[in-house]
Design a protein around this motif. Sequence first.
Motif, PDB file in Angstrom:
ATOM      1  N   VAL A  43      55.788  21.761  15.653  1.00 21.73           N
ATOM      2  CA  VAL A  43      55.611  22.570  16.848  1.00 21.73           C
ATOM      3  C   VAL A  43      55.489  21.612  18.022  1.00 21.73           C
ATOM      4  N   VAL A  44      55.490  22.143  19.228  1.00 17.31           N
ATOM      5  CA  VAL A  44      55.366  21.298  20.407  1.00 17.31           C
ATOM      6  C   VAL A  44      54.077  20.480  20.314  1.00 17.31           C
ATOM      7  N   GLY A  45      54.192  19.189  20.595  1.00 18.92           N
ATOM      8  CA  GLY A  45      53.015  18.329  20.555  1.00 18.92           C
ATOM      9  C   GLY A  45      53.031  17.341  19.417  1.00 18.92           C
ATOM     10  N   GLU A  46      54.120  17.285  18.631  1.00 15.71           N
ATOM     11  CA  GLU A  46      54.132  16.358  17.500  1.00 15.71           C
ATOM     12  C   GLU A  46      54.397  14.921  17.941  1.00 15.71           C
ATOM     13  N   SER A  47      54.990  14.731  19.142  1.00 21.30           N
ATOM     14  CA  SER A  47      55.246  13.390  19.663  1.00 21.30           C
ATOM     15  C   SER A  47      54.085  13.016  20.571  1.00 21.30           C
ATOM     16  N   LEU A  48      53.159  12.240  20.059  1.00 19.15           N
ATOM     17  CA  LEU A  48      51.921  11.937  20.770  1.00 19.15           C
ATOM     18  C   LEU A  48      52.145  10.826  21.789  1.00 19.15           C
ATOM     19  N   VAL A  49      51.436  10.892  22.900  1.00 14.77           N
ATOM     20  CA  VAL A  49      51.501   9.835  23.909  1.00 14.77           C
ATOM     21  C   VAL A  49      50.443   8.785  23.604  1.00 14.77           C
ATOM     22  N   PRO A  50      50.641   7.533  24.064  1.00 16.76           N
ATOM     23  CA  PRO A  50      49.677   6.470  23.752  1.00 16.76           C
ATOM     24  C   PRO A  50      48.252   6.767  24.207  1.00 16.76           C
ATOM     25  N   ALA A  51      48.107   7.528  25.285  1.00 19.07           N
ATOM     26  CA  ALA A  51      46.773   7.795  25.824  1.00 19.07           C
ATOM     27  C   ALA A  51      45.885   8.560  24.851  1.00 19.07           C
ATOM     28  N   ILE A  52      46.480   9.184  23.832  1.00 21.18           N
ATOM     29  CA  ILE A  52      45.656   9.951  22.896  1.00 21.18           C
ATOM     30  C   ILE A  52      45.006   9.069  21.838  1.00 21.18           C
ATOM     31  N   ASP A  58      37.986   7.351  18.559  1.00 25.36           N
ATOM     32  CA  ASP A  58      36.625   7.826  18.777  1.00 25.36           C
ATOM     33  C   ASP A  58      36.250   8.914  17.770  1.00 25.36           C
ATOM     34  N   LEU A  59      37.218   9.747  17.407  1.00 24.59           N
ATOM     35  CA  LEU A  59      36.966  10.801  16.423  1.00 24.59           C
ATOM     36  C   LEU A  59      36.998  10.278  14.992  1.00 24.59           C
ATOM     37  N   GLY A  60      37.429   9.025  14.825  1.00 16.99           N
ATOM     38  CA  GLY A  60      37.447   8.413  13.494  1.00 16.99           C
ATOM     39  C   GLY A  60      38.583   8.864  12.611  1.00 16.99           C
ATOM     40  N   VAL A  61      39.709   9.261  13.216  1.00 19.41           N
ATOM     41  CA  VAL A  61      40.812   9.806  12.409  1.00 19.41           C
ATOM     42  C   VAL A  61      42.115   9.020  12.565  1.00 19.41           C
ATOM     43  N   GLU A  62      42.104   7.920  13.320  1.00 27.66           N
ATOM     44  CA  GLU A  62      43.389   7.251  13.553  1.00 27.66           C
ATOM     45  C   GLU A  62      44.030   6.770  12.251  1.00 27.66           C
ATOM     46  N   ASP A  63      43.259   6.167  11.364  1.00 28.82           N
ATOM     47  CA  ASP A  63      43.838   5.679  10.108  1.00 28.82           C
ATOM     48  C   ASP A  63      44.448   6.818   9.306  1.00 28.82           C
ATOM     49  N   GLU A  64      43.778   7.956   9.286  1.00 29.68           N
ATOM     50  CA  GLU A  64      44.300   9.118   8.566  1.00 29.68           C
ATOM     51  C   GLU A  64      45.590   9.614   9.208  1.00 29.68           C
ATOM     52  N   VAL A  65      45.605   9.702  10.533  1.00 29.51           N
ATOM     53  CA  VAL A  65      46.796  10.152  11.245  1.00 29.51           C
ATOM     54  C   VAL A  65      47.943   9.172  11.028  1.00 29.51           C
ATOM     55  N   ALA A  66      47.653   7.875  11.084  1.00 30.41           N
ATOM     56  CA  ALA A  66      48.695   6.859  10.897  1.00 30.41           C
ATOM     57  C   ALA A  66      49.329   6.957   9.517  1.00 30.41           C
ATOM     58  N   ALA A  67      48.536   7.363   8.527  1.00 27.79           N
ATOM     59  CA  ALA A  67      49.026   7.397   7.144  1.00 27.79           C
ATOM     60  C   ALA A  67      50.121   8.440   6.937  1.00 27.79           C
ATOM     61  N   PHE A  68      50.095   9.538   7.706  1.00 25.85           N
ATOM     62  CA  PHE A  68      51.115  10.568   7.492  1.00 25.85           C
ATOM     63  C   PHE A  68      52.067  10.701   8.692  1.00 25.85           C
ATOM     64  N   SER A  69      51.969   9.780   9.654  1.00 23.61           N
ATOM     65  CA  SER A  69      52.787   9.851  10.856  1.00 23.61           C
ATOM     66  C   SER A  69      53.778   8.693  10.914  1.00 23.61           C
ATOM     67  N   ILE A  70      54.667   8.730  11.888  1.00 20.43           N
ATOM     68  CA  ILE A  70      55.612   7.652  12.150  1.00 20.43           C
ATOM     69  C   ILE A  70      55.148   6.895  13.387  1.00 20.43           C
ATOM     70  N   LYS A  72      55.294   4.674  16.632  1.00 25.31           N
ATOM     71  CA  LYS A  72      56.325   4.493  17.654  1.00 25.31           C
ATOM     72  C   LYS A  72      55.808   3.559  18.746  1.00 25.31           C
ATOM     73  N   GLY A  73      56.691   2.652  19.153  1.00 27.20           N
ATOM     74  CA  GLY A  73      56.314   1.672  20.159  1.00 27.20           C
ATOM     75  C   GLY A  73      56.894   1.939  21.524  1.00 27.20           C
ATOM     76  N   THR A  97      46.721   1.398  25.539  1.00 27.49           N
ATOM     77  CA  THR A  97      47.256   1.489  24.187  1.00 27.49           C
ATOM     78  C   THR A  97      48.754   1.243  24.249  1.00 27.49           C
ATOM     79  N   THR A  98      49.266   0.434  23.328  1.00 24.12           N
ATOM     80  CA  THR A  98      50.673   0.032  23.388  1.00 24.12           C
ATOM     81  C   THR A  98      51.527   0.663  22.289  1.00 24.12           C
ATOM     82  N   TYR A  99      51.042   1.735  21.695  1.00 22.92           N
ATOM     83  CA  TYR A  99      51.783   2.418  20.634  1.00 22.92           C
ATOM     84  C   TYR A  99      51.285   3.844  20.528  1.00 22.92           C
ATOM     85  N   SER A 100      52.004   4.638  19.769  1.00 21.86           N
ATOM     86  CA  SER A 100      51.566   5.998  19.483  1.00 21.86           C
ATOM     87  C   SER A 100      52.205   6.448  18.176  1.00 21.86           C
ATOM     88  N   TYR A 101      52.240   7.773  17.950  1.00 18.46           N
ATOM     89  CA  TYR A 101      52.752   8.299  16.688  1.00 18.46           C
ATOM     90  C   TYR A 101      53.561   9.565  16.910  1.00 18.46           C
TER      91      TYR A 101
END
Length: 205
Positions: A43-52, A58-70, A72-73, A97-101
Amino acid sequence: MKSQIQRVAILGGGPSGAALGAWLAREGVSVVIFDRGKRPPIVVGESLVPAIVPYLQDLGVEDEVAAFSIWKGGATFIYDTDYRLSLRFDEVRHARTTYSYNTPRDLFDRALLGAAKKAGVHVVEDSASLERDAADGVRLVGESAETARDLLGGEPDLVVDAGGRTRTIARLLDLPTVTGDRKDAALHAHLEGVEVEVEGNVHTD
């Protein structure tokens, strides 16, 4: 001075509702989220911007998100055979931040809702029933009100609409919406095995 808002009901367990719930719970506020779930993976919003990314950290979920995401630099926009524009996030001046997902939204939403639960937020897998009150506010009614009282230990001091375009509270209060002249629709697809302009960039053709 301690806030007078101690109990909050949130409509919608997407990224905004889940993140808000987690941060409120960390501050000692009792929170319940009403969320139906059942989201499609794209759905709209799957391409995240670096600012997120700092918020995911802070929410402690980046590693989890990275594991199932692609990962992007940067981003590449292909307008035609002669005009292509690419940018790299690490070339942006003062970038924090110099990357996103690119991420499947159903899994992304689930990760953030998991962070909210971990913080102590109560999640009710159902929509909330509301009505407009005499003071031009809103309140939960019926089973939703009973559930909220049981989980929060009393009536919610605040009801937050994080349901996005459904605009549940705005519609209930007859609040107007401003729309532009354009009535566009977009079609998109994810492709595999396509030659890319810049490795690691998300590409839009």
